[in-house]
Design a protein around this motif. Sequence first.
Motif, PDB file in Angstrom:
ATOM      1  N   LEU A 180      37.417  25.300  18.533  1.00  0.00           N
ATOM      2  CA  LEU A 180      37.455  24.024  17.820  1.00  0.00           C
ATOM      3  C   LEU A 180      38.886  23.481  17.765  1.00  0.00           C
ATOM      4  O   LEU A 180      39.118  22.287  17.980  1.00  0.00           O
ATOM      5  N   LEU A 181      39.841  24.353  17.518  1.00  0.00           N
ATOM      6  CA  LEU A 181      41.247  23.943  17.502  1.00  0.00           C
ATOM      7  C   LEU A 181      41.658  23.406  18.875  1.00  0.00           C
ATOM      8  O   LEU A 181      42.300  22.349  18.962  1.00  0.00           O
ATOM      9  N   TRP A 182      41.273  24.095  19.947  1.00  0.00           N
ATOM     10  CA  TRP A 182      41.619  23.635  21.287  1.00  0.00           C
ATOM     11  C   TRP A 182      40.968  22.300  21.623  1.00  0.00           C
ATOM     12  O   TRP A 182      41.591  21.428  22.225  1.00  0.00           O
ATOM     13  N   TRP A 183      39.690  22.120  21.231  1.00  0.00           N
ATOM     14  CA  TRP A 183      39.047  20.826  21.459  1.00  0.00           C
ATOM     15  C   TRP A 183      39.850  19.734  20.751  1.00  0.00           C
ATOM     16  O   TRP A 183      40.135  18.687  21.332  1.00  0.00           O
ATOM     17  N   GLY A 184      40.186  19.953  19.502  1.00  0.00           N
ATOM     18  CA  GLY A 184      40.918  18.942  18.736  1.00  0.00           C
ATOM     19  C   GLY A 184      42.272  18.625  19.330  1.00  0.00           C
ATOM     20  O   GLY A 184      42.663  17.452  19.443  1.00  0.00           O
ATOM     21  N   LEU A 185      43.001  19.657  19.728  1.00  0.00           N
ATOM     22  CA  LEU A 185      44.332  19.453  20.305  1.00  0.00           C
ATOM     23  C   LEU A 185      44.272  18.735  21.648  1.00  0.00           C
ATOM     24  O   LEU A 185      45.046  17.805  21.899  1.00  0.00           O
ATOM     25  N   THR A 186      43.358  19.152  22.520  1.00  0.00           N
ATOM     26  CA  THR A 186      43.308  18.543  23.849  1.00  0.00           C
ATOM     27  C   THR A 186      42.796  17.108  23.799  1.00  0.00           C
ATOM     28  O   THR A 186      43.315  16.243  24.509  1.00  0.00           O
ATOM     29  N   VAL A 187      41.812  16.843  22.959  1.00  0.00           N
ATOM     30  CA  VAL A 187      41.300  15.472  22.840  1.00  0.00           C
ATOM     31  C   VAL A 187      42.374  14.551  22.255  1.00  0.00           C
ATOM     32  O   VAL A 187      42.629  13.463  22.791  1.00  0.00           O
ATOM     33  N   THR A 188      43.017  14.992  21.196  1.00  0.00           N
ATOM     34  CA  THR A 188      44.072  14.175  20.583  1.00  0.00           C
ATOM     35  C   THR A 188      45.204  13.932  21.573  1.00  0.00           C
ATOM     36  O   THR A 188      45.638  12.789  21.769  1.00  0.00           O
ATOM     37  N   GLY A 189      45.660  14.986  22.211  1.00  0.00           N
ATOM     38  CA  GLY A 189      46.754  14.862  23.174  1.00  0.00           C
ATOM     39  C   GLY A 189      46.392  13.990  24.368  1.00  0.00           C
ATOM     40  O   GLY A 189      47.190  13.154  24.808  1.00  0.00           O
ATOM     41  N   ALA A 190      45.177  14.158  24.896  1.00  0.00           N
ATOM     42  CA  ALA A 190      44.763  13.368  26.060  1.00  0.00           C
ATOM     43  C   ALA A 190      44.662  11.882  25.723  1.00  0.00           C
ATOM     44  O   ALA A 190      45.049  11.029  26.532  1.00  0.00           O
ATOM     45  N   TYR A 191      44.159  11.558  24.530  1.00  0.00           N
ATOM     46  CA  TYR A 191      44.095  10.139  24.150  1.00  0.00           C
ATOM     47  C   TYR A 191      45.494   9.555  23.972  1.00  0.00           C
ATOM     48  O   TYR A 191      45.751   8.415  24.359  1.00  0.00           O
ATOM     49  N   LEU A 192      46.408  10.311  23.390  1.00  0.00           N
ATOM     50  CA  LEU A 192      47.766   9.803  23.218  1.00  0.00           C
ATOM     51  C   LEU A 192      48.458   9.633  24.572  1.00  0.00           C
ATOM     52  O   LEU A 192      49.183   8.650  24.787  1.00  0.00           O
ATOM     53  N   LEU A 193      48.229  10.578  25.498  1.00  0.00           N
ATOM     54  CA  LEU A 193      48.779  10.419  26.849  1.00  0.00           C
ATOM     55  C   LEU A 193      48.144   9.234  27.574  1.00  0.00           C
ATOM     56  O   LEU A 193      48.821   8.531  28.335  1.00  0.00           O
ATOM     57  N   THR A 194      46.861   8.999  27.331  1.00  0.00           N
ATOM     58  CA  THR A 194      46.180   7.848  27.927  1.00  0.00           C
ATOM     59  C   THR A 194      46.859   6.554  27.477  1.00  0.00           C
ATOM     60  O   THR A 194      47.111   5.656  28.286  1.00  0.00           O
ATOM     61  N   GLU A 195      47.145   6.462  26.192  1.00  0.00           N
ATOM     62  CA  GLU A 195      47.823   5.267  25.668  1.00  0.00           C
ATOM     63  C   GLU A 195      49.197   5.114  26.319  1.00  0.00           C
ATOM     64  O   GLU A 195      49.576   4.015  26.739  1.00  0.00           O
ATOM     65  N   TYR A 196      49.931   6.215  26.418  1.00  0.00           N
ATOM     66  CA  TYR A 196      51.260   6.180  27.029  1.00  0.00           C
ATOM     67  C   TYR A 196      51.183   5.757  28.493  1.00  0.00           C
ATOM     68  O   TYR A 196      51.905   4.857  28.929  1.00  0.00           O
ATOM     69  N   PHE A 197      50.302   6.407  29.276  1.00  0.00           N
ATOM     70  CA  PHE A 197      50.187   6.077  30.700  1.00  0.00           C
ATOM     71  C   PHE A 197      49.737   4.636  30.897  1.00  0.00           C
ATOM     72  O   PHE A 197      50.185   3.958  31.823  1.00  0.00           O
ATOM     73  N   GLY A 198      48.841   4.164  30.034  1.00  0.00           N
ATOM     74  CA  GLY A 198      48.374   2.783  30.132  1.00  0.00           C
ATOM     75  C   GLY A 198      49.496   1.778  29.944  1.00  0.00           C
ATOM     76  O   GLY A 198      49.460   0.682  30.513  1.00  0.00           O
ATOM     77  N   ARG A 199      50.483   2.147  29.170  1.00  0.00           N
ATOM     78  CA  ARG A 199      51.631   1.250  28.941  1.00  0.00           C
ATOM     79  C   ARG A 199      52.735   1.456  29.975  1.00  0.00           C
ATOM     80  O   ARG A 199      53.419   0.517  30.353  1.00  0.00           O
ATOM     81  N   ALA A 200      52.934   2.704  30.408  1.00  0.00           N
ATOM     82  CA  ALA A 200      54.074   3.035  31.257  1.00  0.00           C
ATOM     83  C   ALA A 200      53.813   2.857  32.752  1.00  0.00           C
ATOM     84  O   ALA A 200      54.756   2.614  33.502  1.00  0.00           O
ATOM     85  N   LEU A 201      52.571   2.975  33.177  1.00  0.00           N
ATOM     86  CA  LEU A 201      52.259   2.914  34.603  1.00  0.00           C
ATOM     87  C   LEU A 201      51.481   1.642  34.926  1.00  0.00           C
ATOM     88  O   LEU A 201      50.599   1.252  34.170  1.00  0.00           O
ATOM     89  N   HIS A 202      51.789   1.052  36.060  1.00  0.00           N
ATOM     90  CA  HIS A 202      51.094  -0.175  36.453  1.00  0.00           C
ATOM     91  C   HIS A 202      49.631   0.105  36.808  1.00  0.00           C
ATOM     92  O   HIS A 202      48.739  -0.620  36.386  1.00  0.00           O
ATOM     93  N   HIS A 203      49.376   1.116  37.590  1.00  0.00           N
ATOM     94  CA  HIS A 203      48.013   1.532  37.955  1.00  0.00           C
ATOM     95  C   HIS A 203      47.817   2.945  37.423  1.00  0.00           C
ATOM     96  O   HIS A 203      48.072   3.923  38.123  1.00  0.00           O
TER      97      HIS A 203
END
Length: 173
Positions: free
Chosen positions: A9-32
């Motif tokens: 459960l801890l790993w699910w929470g950490l990976t989901v939270t981290g992946a969404y935050l990285l998604t937001e970052y990549f969406g802003r930082a990368l053109h494609h």
Amino acid sequence: MNITRQSLLLWWGLTVTGAYLLTEYFGRALHHAHAAILWTWAGAMLVPVVLSLLLGRRANALVWVWAGATVLAMVENFGAHAAESKPLMHFSFHTLWFLFGAAGFAYTAAVVDGSSRKGLYAGSALLNLVGAGLMLVNHELLEGYEFILLALIQGVPMLLDVPLRRQHEAQVG
């Protein structure tokens, strides 16, 4: 490696939270950013899915539903990316994840033990359903903070459930 449902459960929470935050970052930082986001999610979700497999017979139906549904949703996202259909990609990369959260957390609320845990997941299901509705009405409404919102309403509830689960098990056990 000693995998418990609590550590999973801890790993699910950490990976989901981290992946969404990285998604937001990549969406802003990368053109494609689609390919980078897809591979980030594939790598991040590989961790809890493999841990679920390692948990084996000690895993309950809830674990297998989440692992299976996550794999299917990721396959769908890769398919949408390969199809290069803008409407399908928008649905797949945005609305689908709110719908996925709404269904998954509603199911989780129905099957977990403990009223505080049920309330946590029911609230998350409702917030995800509202998010899906907003995305269907106006796909640009949550633009700029959509994935931060998803981290909060999908990843954080699993992290909050770690102590709630421990508390429930102490009361019952």
